[in-house]
Design a protein around this motif. Structure first.
Motif, mmCIF file in Angstrom:
data_model
loop_
_atom_site.group_PDB
_atom_site.id
_atom_site.type_symbol
_atom_site.label_atom_id
_atom_site.label_comp_id
_atom_site.label_asym_id
_atom_site.label_seq_id
_atom_site.Cartn_x
_atom_site.Cartn_y
_atom_site.Cartn_z
ATOM 1 N N GLY A 52 -9.757 7.075 13.635
ATOM 2 C CA GLY A 52 -8.715 7.436 14.661
ATOM 3 C C GLY A 52 -8.643 6.305 15.383
ATOM 4 N N LYS A 53 -8.844 5.190 15.268
ATOM 5 C CA LYS A 53 -8.577 3.906 16.044
ATOM 6 C C LYS A 53 -7.258 3.408 15.329
ATOM 7 C CE LYS A 53 -9.651 0.606 18.796
ATOM 8 N NZ LYS A 53 -9.837 0.810 20.167
ATOM 9 N N TYR A 54 -6.262 2.929 16.153
ATOM 10 C CA TYR A 54 -4.950 2.500 15.633
ATOM 11 C C TYR A 54 -4.761 1.369 15.071
ATOM 12 C CZ TYR A 54 -0.186 1.131 16.347
ATOM 13 O OH TYR A 54 1.276 0.392 15.918
ATOM 14 N N LEU A 55 -4.175 1.827 13.683
ATOM 15 C CA LEU A 55 -3.991 0.807 12.746
ATOM 16 C C LEU A 55 -2.305 0.312 12.801
ATOM 17 C CD1 LEU A 55 -5.962 2.701 9.822
ATOM 18 C CD2 LEU A 55 -6.940 0.815 11.424
ATOM 19 N N ALA A 56 -2.022 -0.710 13.181
ATOM 20 C CA ALA A 56 -0.741 -1.033 13.475
ATOM 21 C C ALA A 56 -0.184 -1.467 12.128
ATOM 22 C CB ALA A 56 -0.604 -2.362 14.416
ATOM 23 N N GLU A 57 1.147 -1.382 11.843
ATOM 24 C CA GLU A 57 1.774 -1.955 10.800
ATOM 25 C C GLU A 57 2.336 -3.265 11.024
ATOM 26 O OE1 GLU A 57 5.292 0.500 9.643
ATOM 27 O OE2 GLU A 57 4.206 2.277 9.591
ATOM 28 N N VAL A 58 2.026 -4.092 9.856
ATOM 29 C CA VAL A 58 2.442 -5.399 9.936
ATOM 30 C C VAL A 58 3.869 -5.701 9.488
ATOM 31 C CG1 VAL A 58 2.038 -7.838 9.386
ATOM 32 C CG2 VAL A 58 0.096 -6.112 9.619
ATOM 33 N N ASP A 59 4.869 -6.018 10.397
ATOM 34 C CA ASP A 59 6.207 -5.803 10.123
ATOM 35 C C ASP A 59 6.903 -6.515 8.997
ATOM 36 O OD1 ASP A 59 6.242 -4.009 12.215
ATOM 37 O OD2 ASP A 59 7.676 -5.464 13.817
ATOM 38 N N ASN A 60 6.572 -7.723 9.020
ATOM 39 C CA ASN A 60 7.195 -8.776 7.947
ATOM 40 C C ASN A 60 6.442 -9.076 6.719
ATOM 41 O OD1 ASN A 60 9.389 -8.701 9.651
ATOM 42 N ND2 ASN A 60 8.732 -10.379 10.894
ATOM 43 N N ASN A 61 5.160 -8.542 6.512
ATOM 44 C CA ASN A 61 4.244 -8.521 5.487
ATOM 45 C C ASN A 61 4.481 -7.757 4.464
ATOM 46 O OD1 ASN A 61 2.283 -8.747 3.643
ATOM 47 N ND2 ASN A 61 0.884 -9.745 5.589
ATOM 48 N N LEU A 62 4.890 -8.425 3.226
ATOM 49 C CA LEU A 62 5.255 -7.735 1.912
ATOM 50 C C LEU A 62 4.355 -7.577 0.995
ATOM 51 C CD1 LEU A 62 8.755 -9.534 1.714
ATOM 52 C CD2 LEU A 62 8.524 -6.918 2.166
ATOM 53 N N ASN A 63 3.110 -7.980 1.507
ATOM 54 C CA ASN A 63 2.037 -8.083 0.250
ATOM 55 C C ASN A 63 1.111 -6.564 0.550
ATOM 56 O OD1 ASN A 63 2.473 -10.471 -0.341
ATOM 57 N ND2 ASN A 63 1.550 -11.230 1.523
ATOM 58 N N GLY A 64 1.499 -5.667 1.024
ATOM 59 C CA GLY A 64 0.770 -4.407 0.904
ATOM 60 C C GLY A 64 0.858 -3.583 -0.250
ATOM 61 N N MET A 65 0.542 -2.463 -0.156
ATOM 62 C CA MET A 65 0.407 -1.686 -1.511
ATOM 63 C C MET A 65 1.732 -0.953 -1.438
ATOM 64 S SD MET A 65 -3.233 0.296 -1.374
ATOM 65 C CE MET A 65 -3.417 0.257 0.367
ATOM 66 N N SER A 66 2.486 -0.586 -2.734
ATOM 67 C CA SER A 66 3.793 -0.120 -2.574
ATOM 68 C C SER A 66 3.853 1.199 -2.384
ATOM 69 C CB SER A 66 4.300 -0.623 -4.056
ATOM 70 O OG SER A 66 3.484 -0.027 -5.163
ATOM 71 N N ASP A 67 4.611 1.595 -1.460
ATOM 72 C CA ASP A 67 4.774 2.828 -0.962
ATOM 73 C C ASP A 67 5.727 3.571 -1.872
ATOM 74 O OD1 ASP A 67 4.097 4.678 0.903
ATOM 75 O OD2 ASP A 67 6.292 4.709 1.703
ATOM 76 N N ALA A 68 6.695 2.795 -2.643
ATOM 77 C CA ALA A 68 7.796 3.231 -3.540
ATOM 78 C C ALA A 68 7.975 2.288 -4.603
ATOM 79 C CB ALA A 68 9.111 3.408 -2.664
ATOM 80 N N MET A 69 7.981 2.767 -5.923
ATOM 81 C CA MET A 69 8.274 1.852 -6.877
ATOM 82 C C MET A 69 9.263 2.285 -7.740
ATOM 83 S SD MET A 69 5.411 0.730 -9.742
ATOM 84 C CE MET A 69 4.475 -0.481 -8.382
ATOM 85 N N LEU A 70 10.377 1.416 -8.120
ATOM 86 C CA LEU A 70 11.548 2.117 -8.739
ATOM 87 C C LEU A 70 11.952 0.906 -9.821
ATOM 88 C CD1 LEU A 70 13.998 2.774 -5.925
ATOM 89 C CD2 LEU A 70 12.497 4.455 -7.156
ATOM 90 N N LEU A 71 12.173 1.133 -10.826
ATOM 91 C CA LEU A 71 12.703 0.663 -12.106
ATOM 92 C C LEU A 71 14.157 0.872 -12.149
ATOM 93 C CD1 LEU A 71 12.249 -1.859 -14.257
ATOM 94 C CD2 LEU A 71 12.214 -0.040 -15.723
ATOM 95 N N ILE A 72 15.253 -0.495 -12.023
ATOM 96 C CA ILE A 72 16.572 0.196 -12.085
ATOM 97 C C ILE A 72 17.195 -0.668 -13.122
ATOM 98 C CG2 ILE A 72 18.848 0.119 -10.574
ATOM 99 C CD1 ILE A 72 17.097 0.069 -8.331
ATOM 100 N N ARG A 73 18.064 0.003 -13.991
ATOM 101 C CA ARG A 73 18.629 -0.713 -15.251
ATOM 102 C C ARG A 73 19.852 -0.681 -14.958
ATOM 103 N NH1 ARG A 73 17.689 -2.179 -20.364
ATOM 104 N NH2 ARG A 73 19.171 -1.676 -21.935
#
Length: 495
Positions: A132-153
């Motif tokens: 229940g403790k607040y977990l803030a988002e780190v705005d500019n960090n790109l090293n988290g887990m991928s919330d979306a993953m796409l392959l575009i050809r």
């Protein structure tokens, strides 16, 4: 991971919701009462927006001017090691050439797009927090887990764009990690490990470049563009106090600002879990490409460019961006095909009650062969006869006679598995849609010929249990002299 246990990394509450976010639940049991309904074997994208915007905004005169003043890879935030770079350099042939001074694609190009979210609890030196403790988002960090993953050809030979959404809960083997969920690859090894994993899963397809973008930049970009008009088919409501994640969207046609667009993209708390979210991502992209770029957006170029630079990481060069921009500017909407990696939800107790998306390798091999240039495997053949295809009829007009007529006609034409979609489409549509749910355009076009009406769309927004979904529109009723009943789309103030 700097001394942090996996249990600490995956401690946030969201990971224990239906179709859990975490790659490894580490002994935690999924709440079966909240798990998605069991689905039989059956066969969607928020971040493609960034690809189109990214290449479009840096095209034309503005892009040409930037090419002179920016470095060759101005949006790459992290220098790759030699081994990491090698993952993206398997194809030695150049991607581009200059024709009349304009960079142009010379061969098919595969780009991996990762939408990431990083919470303070995910940082290497984070301390565990009480529930229940607040977990803030780190705005500019790109090293988290991928919330979306796409392959575009992007394929200049066929003049098509093929997009494959890979559900983040897909159960795969990640080198150096083991069997887990594919969204963990970016956290464990960045874009290169993600690309390596995706390549392996999809039949050893070469990944030429990557783009990573975080969710906060997505919202800022939507605001800078003046919002996106989209139809929300049902009310979306969810609350997670630990993340300060509050989703509350009414149903109906509406303009989503950045905050609401993030809510729309992140919602996953219904029977289809993350698969339903993939479908909404594809619907969002369709809405975006149907919406013209407003003239005032051009005046915000500096603001938009700043947002992109702060929130993106890509190894695309300026020349490659310009070549992609030139290519996409010539692509017709119907040439954009959106697919989802086929599979099924894991069953209760199958993996110690952990929730996964289990890829169907046979169907996946066929999809990759037909749309992404991967050599077809010996066992990739499938039965596409009318008797074997699962066809869902989805009503948009509140007129049962129309769906009954379509069911009867297709059954007489030899389609043996025709059934009513689990949910009706709540927005009346003028033109009937034939949705190639599993990516098989040829079968969808054949069905359209049997039906005698309809527009074929290659995307995964139809009934999840179907191979093809027929979304019945006004034109079908008129063609069959079926009286139109008063019908009203779900209003935006509906509760």
């Amino acid at each position: 991971m700097a001394g942090r246990s996996l249990k600490q990394i995956f401690s946030r509450e969201e990971y224990f919701l239906p179709v859990a976010t975490n790659p490894i639940n580490l002994g935690q049991k999924t709440d079966l009462a909240r798990k998605p309904k069991a689905k039989k074997n059956f066969l969607s994208h928020k971040w493609t927006l960034f690809v189109v915007l990214f290449v479009a905004l840096i095209s034309g005169g503005l892009g040409a001017g930037l090419a002179f003043v920016l470095s060759s890879r101005p949006f790459q935030q992290r220098q790759l090691s030699a081994d990491e770079a090698a993952v993206f350099n398997r194809n030695a042939d150049s991607m581009t050439s200059a024709i009349a001074g304009v960079p142009t694609l010379t061969r098919p190009v595969n780009i991996l797009v990762l939408g990431t979210i990083m919470l303070t609890s995910d940082l290497p030196d984070a301390q565990s927090k009480p529930k229940g403790k607040y977990l803030a988002e780190v705005d500019n960090n790109l090293n988290g887990m991928s919330d979306a993953m796409l392959l575009i050809r992007f394929d200049p030979a066929t003049q098509k764009v093929a997009v494959l959404s890979i559900p983040r809960d897909s159960r795969v083997n990640i080198q150096g990690v083991g069997t887990t969920k594919i969204n963990f690859a970016n956290y464990a090894g960045g874009a290169s490990l993600s690309a390596q994993t995706v390549s392996q899963v999809l039949g050893d397809i070469p990944i030429d470049r990557y783009i990573r973008f975080n969710v906060n930049g997505f919202g800022k970009l939507v605001d800078a563009l003046g919002g996106i008009d989209i139809y929300v088919p049902k009310k979306l409501k969810y609350q997670d106090d630990s993340q300060h994640l509050y989703i509350n969207l009414n149903a109906g046609q509406q303009k989503l600002n950045g905050s609401k667009a993030i809510q729309y993209m992140r919602y996953r708390h219904d029977d289809l879990g993350d698969i339903g979210r993939v479908q909404r991502q594809q619907a969002f992209f369709r809405a975006f490409i149907d919406q013209k770029l407003k003239p005032e957006s051009i005046t915000k170029f500096s603001e938009i460019l700043g947002i992109i630079k702060d929130n993106i990481d890509t190894n695309l060069s300026v020349e490659e961006v310009l070549a992609l921009a030139s290519y996409t500017s010539k692509i017709d909407r119907k040439s954009i095909q959106m697919h989802m990696a086929p599979g099924r939800f894991s069953n209760p107790g199958e993996f110690d009650n952990l929730s996964y998306w289990i890829l169907d390798n046979r169907l996946l091999a066929k999809l990759m062969s037909q749309n992404f240039g991967v050599m077809k495997s010996a066992d990739a053949s499938t039965d596409n006869s009318s008797q074997s295809l699962r066809v869902a009829i989805q009503d948009s007009m509140s007129q049962p006679e129309g769906t009954k007529k379509a069911t009867t006609l297709l059954s007489k034409a030899g389609y043996a598995q025709v059934f009513a979609a689990s949910d009706r489409w709540t927005k009346p549509i003028a033109k009937t849609q034939i949705i190639a749910q599993n990516g098989d355009r040829a079968s969808a076009e054949k069905l359209r010929d049997a039906l005698g009406i309809g527009e074929v769309l290659v995307e995964s927004t139809g009934d999840i249990e179907s191979d093809i979904t027929v979304r019945v529109g006004k034109d079908w009723l008129q063609a069959n002299n079926i009286p139109l009943k008063p019908v009203k789309a779900t209003s935006s103030n509906q509760r």
